[in-house]
Scaffold this motif. Structure first.
Motif, short mmCIF file in Angstrom:
data_model
loop_
_atom_site.label_atom_id
_atom_site.label_comp_id
_atom_site.label_asym_id
_atom_site.label_seq_id
_atom_site.Cartn_x
_atom_site.Cartn_y
_atom_site.Cartn_z
N GLN A 166 0.36 -0.97 0.00
CA GLN A 166 0.14 -0.24 0.23
C GLN A 166 1.05 1.25 0.07
O GLN A 166 1.30 1.30 0.74
N VAL A 188 -9.22 3.69 1.91
CA VAL A 188 -9.66 4.98 2.40
C VAL A 188 -9.62 4.92 3.35
O VAL A 188 -11.35 3.77 4.05
N TYR A 217 -11.99 -5.14 1.18
CA TYR A 217 -11.56 -5.88 2.51
C TYR A 217 -12.06 -4.30 3.89
O TYR A 217 -11.92 -3.15 3.68
N ILE A 277 -4.55 -4.18 11.86
CA ILE A 277 -3.06 -2.60 12.06
C ILE A 277 -2.85 -2.00 12.98
O ILE A 277 -3.89 -2.19 13.99
C1 LIG Z 1 -4.43 -1.66 5.89
C2 LIG Z 1 -5.14 -0.76 6.29
N1 LIG Z 1 -5.89 0.00 7.51
C3 LIG Z 1 -6.25 1.70 7.59
C4 LIG Z 1 -5.08 1.81 7.38
C5 LIG Z 1 -5.41 3.23 8.06
O1 LIG Z 1 -6.02 4.24 6.93
P1 LIG Z 1 -6.89 5.48 7.24
O2 LIG Z 1 -7.78 5.88 8.44
O3 LIG Z 1 -7.20 6.50 6.43
O4 LIG Z 1 -5.26 6.58 7.91
P2 LIG Z 1 -4.36 6.52 6.83
O5 LIG Z 1 -3.57 5.58 6.55
O6 LIG Z 1 -4.76 7.63 5.73
O7 LIG Z 1 -3.62 7.77 7.60
C6 LIG Z 1 -4.45 2.18 6.25
N2 LIG Z 1 -4.14 2.68 5.70
N3 LIG Z 1 -4.34 0.87 5.62
#
Ligand SMILES: Cc1ncc(COP(=O)(O)OP(=O)(O)O)c(N)n1
Ligand code: TZP
Ligand code: MG
Length: 208
Positions: free
Chosen positions: A37, A86, A126, A164
């Motif tokens: 990612q 997102v 997911y 996570i």
């Molecule tokens: C696999 C995964 N889970 C959660 C997140 C967190 O996303 P988000 O809440 O939008 O926070 P940021 O990563 O954008 O700061 C993630 N990125 N991946």
């Protein structure tokens, strides 16, 4: 859609980090079990995010590893990534699904069963669930939900749950036992001396 990999490597673009070196070390070990990612710090320009995502995408292709882009879905489309992720401050899940299309991998952040079910109904394929444990990589997060919080979400949805937040190889078994399909990590691969070896440890914990 191919089945989702179980080890999600989130890029660390803080000063002093070398996200491409970490991706290069992890790929030959985790291969198609790896989901990279591309996540960049807020101050990163779209051009810099695009350049990183384009390189990650090219590295992933020969291994059939999945490449996702966090937040910036126009960058995901521009590099022909497999999808995006997102959360609460990003495009709503339904809008993200419209942007990425029906076949894309689309992750959404969830913390509790109600939000998880809504995200799935809106089109998430997911869920990223956490923070499971205390993390030093992201600030401003609520208290960790632990394996019990992961279990509550996993029991409410049928899509893969990716745990996570502070995940290490040592914490993977309890998260898996709670219903997590896989895990997402930053520090466990980006702040270690040997990311290839750390990848092997995480994959072993995820597949036993
Ligand atoms: C696999 C995964 N889970 C959660 C997140 C967190 O996303 P988000 O809440 O939008 O926070 P940021 O990563 O954008 O700061 C993630 N990125 N991946
Ligand atoms: C992006 C994000 N969202 C919840 S925790 C987290 C960071 C996880 O990083 P680490 O694996 O280093 O705890
Ligand atoms: Mg986000």
């Amino acid at each position: 859609m191919p089945s989702l990999g179980r080890l999600h490597l989130i890029t660390d673009t803080r000063p002093g980090c070398d996200p491409l070196a970490v991706v290069r070390a992890a790929l030959p070990v985790a291969r198609a079990e790896l989901v990279v990612q591309v996540r960049v710090t807020d101050g990163t320009t779209d051009r810099q995010a695009y350049d990183l995502a384009r390189r990650v995408r090219a590295l992933c292709l020969p291994y059939r590893a999945t490449c996702l882009v966090n937040d910036r879905l126009h960058v995901a489309l521009a590099v022909d990534a497999d999808g995006g992720h997102v959360g609460a401050d990003d495009l709503p899940v339904a809008a993200a699904r419209r942007v990425l299309g029906v076949d894309a991998v689309l992750g959404a952040t969830a913390r509790e069963p109600g939000g998880a079910a809504r995200a799935v109904a809106a089109g998430a394929s997911y869920l990223g669930v956490g923070p499971c444990h205390r993390t030093t990589t992201k600030t401003g997060l609520p208290d960790p939900i632990g394996p019990a919080g992961v279990r509550a979400v996993a029991e409410a949805v049928t899509v893969p749950v990716i745990a996570i937040g502070g995940v290490t190889a040592a914490t993977v078994p309890a998260l898996r036992a709670a219903g997590a399909y896989g895990v997402a990590v930053v520090g466990a691969l980006s702040t270690v001396a040997d990311p290839g070896r750390a990848t092997a440890g995480l994959i072993a914990a995820l597949t036993c």
